[in-house]
Design a protein around this motif. Structure first.
Motif, PDB file in Angstrom:
ATOM      1  N   UNK A 139       0.865  -1.304  -0.014  1.00 22.91           N
ATOM      2  CA  UNK A 139      -0.078   0.035   0.111  1.00 22.91           C
ATOM      3  C   UNK A 139       0.770   1.282  -0.089  1.00 22.91           C
ATOM      4  N   UNK A 140       2.047   1.115  -0.007  1.00 18.36           N
ATOM      5  CA  UNK A 140       3.129   2.172   0.155  1.00 18.36           C
ATOM      6  C   UNK A 140       3.342   2.897  -1.258  1.00 18.36           C
ATOM      7  N   UNK A 141       3.592   4.066  -1.569  1.00 20.29           N
ATOM      8  CA  UNK A 141       3.581   4.779  -2.958  1.00 20.29           C
ATOM      9  C   UNK A 141       5.105   5.426  -2.962  1.00 20.29           C
ATOM     10  N   UNK A 142       5.632   5.101  -4.010  1.00 19.28           N
ATOM     11  CA  UNK A 142       6.790   5.816  -4.584  1.00 19.28           C
ATOM     12  C   UNK A 142       6.452   7.026  -5.212  1.00 19.28           C
ATOM     13  N   UNK A 143       6.712   8.093  -4.507  1.00 20.82           N
ATOM     14  CA  UNK A 143       6.128   9.431  -4.888  1.00 20.82           C
ATOM     15  C   UNK A 143       7.311   9.907  -5.999  1.00 20.82           C
ATOM     16  N   UNK A 144       8.515   9.780  -5.604  1.00 16.94           N
ATOM     17  CA  UNK A 144       9.719  10.091  -6.716  1.00 16.94           C
ATOM     18  C   UNK A 144      10.683   8.886  -6.294  1.00 16.94           C
ATOM     19  N   UNK A 145      11.680   8.713  -7.104  1.00 19.42           N
ATOM     20  CA  UNK A 145      12.621   7.639  -7.135  1.00 19.42           C
ATOM     21  C   UNK A 145      13.273   7.778  -5.691  1.00 19.42           C
ATOM     22  N   UNK A 146      13.191   6.603  -5.000  1.00 19.93           N
ATOM     23  CA  UNK A 146      13.570   6.140  -3.791  1.00 19.93           C
ATOM     24  C   UNK A 146      12.980   6.912  -2.616  1.00 19.93           C
ATOM     25  N   UNK A 147      11.829   7.609  -2.805  1.00 15.92           N
ATOM     26  CA  UNK A 147      11.177   8.222  -1.859  1.00 15.92           C
ATOM     27  C   UNK A 147       9.572   7.495  -1.663  1.00 15.92           C
ATOM     28  N   UNK A 148       9.794   7.030  -0.470  1.00 16.48           N
ATOM     29  CA  UNK A 148       8.422   6.348  -0.291  1.00 16.48           C
ATOM     30  C   UNK A 148       7.490   6.933   0.886  1.00 16.48           C
ATOM     31  N   UNK A 149       6.205   6.835   0.404  1.00 11.79           N
ATOM     32  CA  UNK A 149       5.093   7.372   1.282  1.00 11.79           C
ATOM     33  C   UNK A 149       4.222   6.283   1.885  1.00 11.79           C
ATOM     34  N   UNK A 150       3.704   6.131   3.084  1.00 10.11           N
ATOM     35  CA  UNK A 150       3.064   5.429   3.662  1.00 10.11           C
ATOM     36  C   UNK A 150       1.556   6.054   4.066  1.00 10.11           C
ATOM     37  N   UNK A 151       0.449   5.930   3.054  1.00  9.27           N
ATOM     38  CA  UNK A 151      -0.725   6.487   3.210  1.00  9.27           C
ATOM     39  C   UNK A 151      -1.434   6.279   4.454  1.00  9.27           C
ATOM     40  N   UNK A 152      -1.214   5.095   5.083  1.00  9.79           N
ATOM     41  CA  UNK A 152      -1.634   4.608   6.313  1.00  9.79           C
ATOM     42  C   UNK A 152      -0.957   4.924   7.657  1.00  9.79           C
ATOM     43  N   UNK A 153       0.194   5.722   7.465  1.00 17.20           N
ATOM     44  CA  UNK A 153       0.688   6.014   8.529  1.00 17.20           C
ATOM     45  C   UNK A 153       0.111   7.583   9.034  1.00 17.20           C
ATOM     46  N   UNK A 154       1.002   8.312   9.890  1.00 13.70           N
ATOM     47  CA  UNK A 154       0.592   9.515  10.004  1.00 13.70           C
ATOM     48  C   UNK A 154       1.822  10.267  10.557  1.00 13.70           C
ATOM     49  N   UNK A 155       2.251  11.551   9.574  1.00 11.73           N
ATOM     50  CA  UNK A 155       3.451  12.466  10.243  1.00 11.73           C
ATOM     51  C   UNK A 155       4.457  11.922   9.741  1.00 11.73           C
ATOM     52  N   UNK A 156       4.731  11.111   8.912  1.00 10.77           N
ATOM     53  CA  UNK A 156       6.081  10.521   8.397  1.00 10.77           C
ATOM     54  C   UNK A 156       6.390  11.211   7.383  1.00 10.77           C
ATOM     55  N   UNK A 157       7.836  11.428   7.322  1.00  8.65           N
ATOM     56  CA  UNK A 157       8.403  12.250   6.132  1.00  8.65           C
ATOM     57  C   UNK A 157       8.665  11.259   4.980  1.00  8.65           C
ATOM     58  N   UNK A 158       9.056  11.431   3.811  1.00  6.58           N
ATOM     59  CA  UNK A 158       9.252  10.427   2.786  1.00  6.58           C
ATOM     60  C   UNK A 158      10.520   9.681   3.167  1.00  6.58           C
ATOM     61  N   UNK A 159      10.588   8.343   2.918  1.00  7.30           N
ATOM     62  CA  UNK A 159      11.717   7.574   3.430  1.00  7.30           C
ATOM     63  C   UNK A 159      12.347   6.709   2.140  1.00  7.30           C
ATOM     64  N   UNK A 160      13.397   5.964   2.391  1.00 11.45           N
ATOM     65  CA  UNK A 160      13.960   5.065   1.586  1.00 11.45           C
ATOM     66  C   UNK A 160      12.944   4.033   1.761  1.00 11.45           C
ATOM     67  N   UNK A 161      12.916   2.949   0.646  1.00  8.75           N
ATOM     68  CA  UNK A 161      12.062   1.785   0.517  1.00  8.75           C
ATOM     69  C   UNK A 161      12.625   0.945   1.784  1.00  8.75           C
ATOM     70  N   UNK A 162      13.863   0.761   2.046  1.00  7.16           N
ATOM     71  CA  UNK A 162      13.768  -0.151   3.153  1.00  7.16           C
ATOM     72  C   UNK A 162      13.330   0.417   4.784  1.00  7.16           C
ATOM     73  N   UNK A 163      13.379   1.810   4.911  1.00  6.86           N
ATOM     74  CA  UNK A 163      12.948   2.447   6.044  1.00  6.86           C
ATOM     75  C   UNK A 163      11.518   2.525   6.011  1.00  6.86           C
ATOM     76  N   UNK A 164      10.794   2.685   5.053  1.00  8.21           N
ATOM     77  CA  UNK A 164       9.273   2.962   4.559  1.00  8.21           C
ATOM     78  C   UNK A 164       8.669   1.283   4.988  1.00  8.21           C
ATOM     79  N   UNK A 165       9.355   0.394   4.414  1.00  8.56           N
ATOM     80  CA  UNK A 165       8.858  -0.725   4.567  1.00  8.56           C
ATOM     81  C   UNK A 165       9.059  -1.273   5.903  1.00  8.56           C
ATOM     82  N   UNK A 166       9.987  -1.154   6.754  1.00  9.34           N
ATOM     83  CA  UNK A 166      10.215  -1.626   8.010  1.00  9.34           C
ATOM     84  C   UNK A 166       9.209  -0.979   8.997  1.00  9.34           C
ATOM     85  N   UNK A 167       8.979   0.241   9.000  1.00 11.15           N
ATOM     86  CA  UNK A 167       8.166   1.139   9.601  1.00 11.15           C
ATOM     87  C   UNK A 167       6.530   0.426   9.411  1.00 11.15           C
TER      88      UNK A 167
END
Length: 344
Positions: A139-167
């Motif tokens: 359900x995560x979205x890669x908004x720009x290369x290497x910058x991932x957004x979790x639409x089901x989290x709250x308040x997080x900045x764009x993160x690397x794939x590894x960090x975003x998926x770990x969260x």
């Protein structure tokens, strides 16, 4: 679901209710007097059931739910989300100089990412855990290369794939603690929601106005009404009782925290009133239908207390003293004797 009595029963109930009158009855019980003391509002709440202090509690909802959790933990209640969260440095609010973000310090986990604002986003999160629903890229979205957004989290900045998926795994693990709960405390936040048309997910938050403008076909705005919101809550309750504890009890409330901004063509104050009215009506219907669902009036306590005392200077977030007052009422209603304070 309507409530109906014969006249004799209605009169008996009225006469036995010391807080029945707006301008009649004992002065300290009249609504008129309680609303004009200049202090926090005192509400007489008669709960449907009591909570055993040993029962594990699961909480889900808006940022007000996080404040409730803090008070529950300080008072020694077994909160299942204790110790769960996302690294503080992953929040948009992260301050490198102070080493603090998301309400936590460097190296600590913050529960702020668990905020759930709409009922539809709550339903998706619970289906992920209880039904094993899966989505492309979780359900995560890669908004720009290497910058991932979790639409089901709250308040997080764009993160690397590894960090975003770990969260995402951290948050899913946190939600899965509901399987060990005996009591669920739901705080309903708002009705305005954004959908990801590519995954079909109701997002907890949108990625920001600039990304909405760049991807107008992917993201859609929906303001869910009474019927859809009630349907979602009925589905949530059914899922939990089927896949968790079949004797689960629920306490539902409405967050007093207003909309930060509206996407509707209305004054934000009017839009907020409409949104909260829908949620309050849904909470009332659940209260009427089920003996295992209770409504707790934190919304009424906060909104009818002096605004200068109830809210912080931004008139958006509820003041800590107000939250403590709300939870004092909660504890007196559901727990009887005060719990012993413990460190959070």
């Amino acid at each position: 679901m309507k409530i109906e009595y014969d006249a004799g029963t209605a009169l008996s109930i009225m006469r036995a209710n010391p807080a029945r009158g707006w301008t009649s009855g004992k002065p300290e019980r009249m609504a008129k007097e309680r609303l004009t003391t200049g202090d926090f509002l005192k509400v007489e709440h008669r709960p449907k059931f009591q909570i055993d202090p040993s029962w594990p509690i699961f909480t889900m909802g808006s940022c007000f739910a996080r404040e409730v959790e803090n008070i529950l933990m300080m008072r020694g209640l077994p909160l299942l989300l204790r110790g769960h969260g996302v690294p503080a440095e992953h929040f948009e609010s992260w301050n490198e100089e102070s080493g603090r973000g998301g309400g936590a310090n460097r190296g600590e986990l913050s529960r702020g990412a668990l905020n759930k604002y709409s009922v539809r986003s709550m339903a998706h999160e619970l289906k992920r855990v209880l039904l094993g629903e899966s989505y492309p890229d979780e359900g995560l979205i890669e908004l720009s290369p290497g910058q991932w957004f979790d639409p089901h989290a709250s308040g997080l900045r764009l993160l690397s794939r590894e960090e975003a998926f770990a969260n995402r795994q951290r948050l899913t693990t946190a939600t899965a603690t509901i399987k060990d709960a005996r009591i669920c405390f739901f705080t309903l936040g708002l009705t305005e929601t954004w959908l990801d048309s590519q995954t079909g997910l109701a997002m907890n938050i949108h990625p920001g106005p600039s990304w909405l403008a760049k991807m107008p076909e992917r993201f859609r705005f929906v303001d869910y009404g009474y019927d859809a919101t009630l349907s979602d809550m009925l589905e949530i309750i059914g899922l939990i009782r089927e896949h968790c504890n079949p004797e689960m009890r629920f306490i539902v409330t409405v967050s007093p925290v207003p909309l930060g901004a509206t996407f509707k063509e209305a004054d934000v104050i009017v839009a907020n009133s409409g949104s909260k009215s829908v949620l309050r009506a849904v909470a009332e219907e659940l209260y009427r239908r089920f003996d295992f669902v209770d409504y707790f009036p934190s919304y009424e306590i906060v909104l009818n207390s002096p605004r200068a005392m109830a809210f912080e200077d931004d008139q958006l977030h509820v003041a800590r003293e107000m939250v403590a007052q709300v939870m004092t009422t909660f504890q007196a209603s559901y727990l009887g004797a005060p719990a012993q304070p413990q460190a959070a």
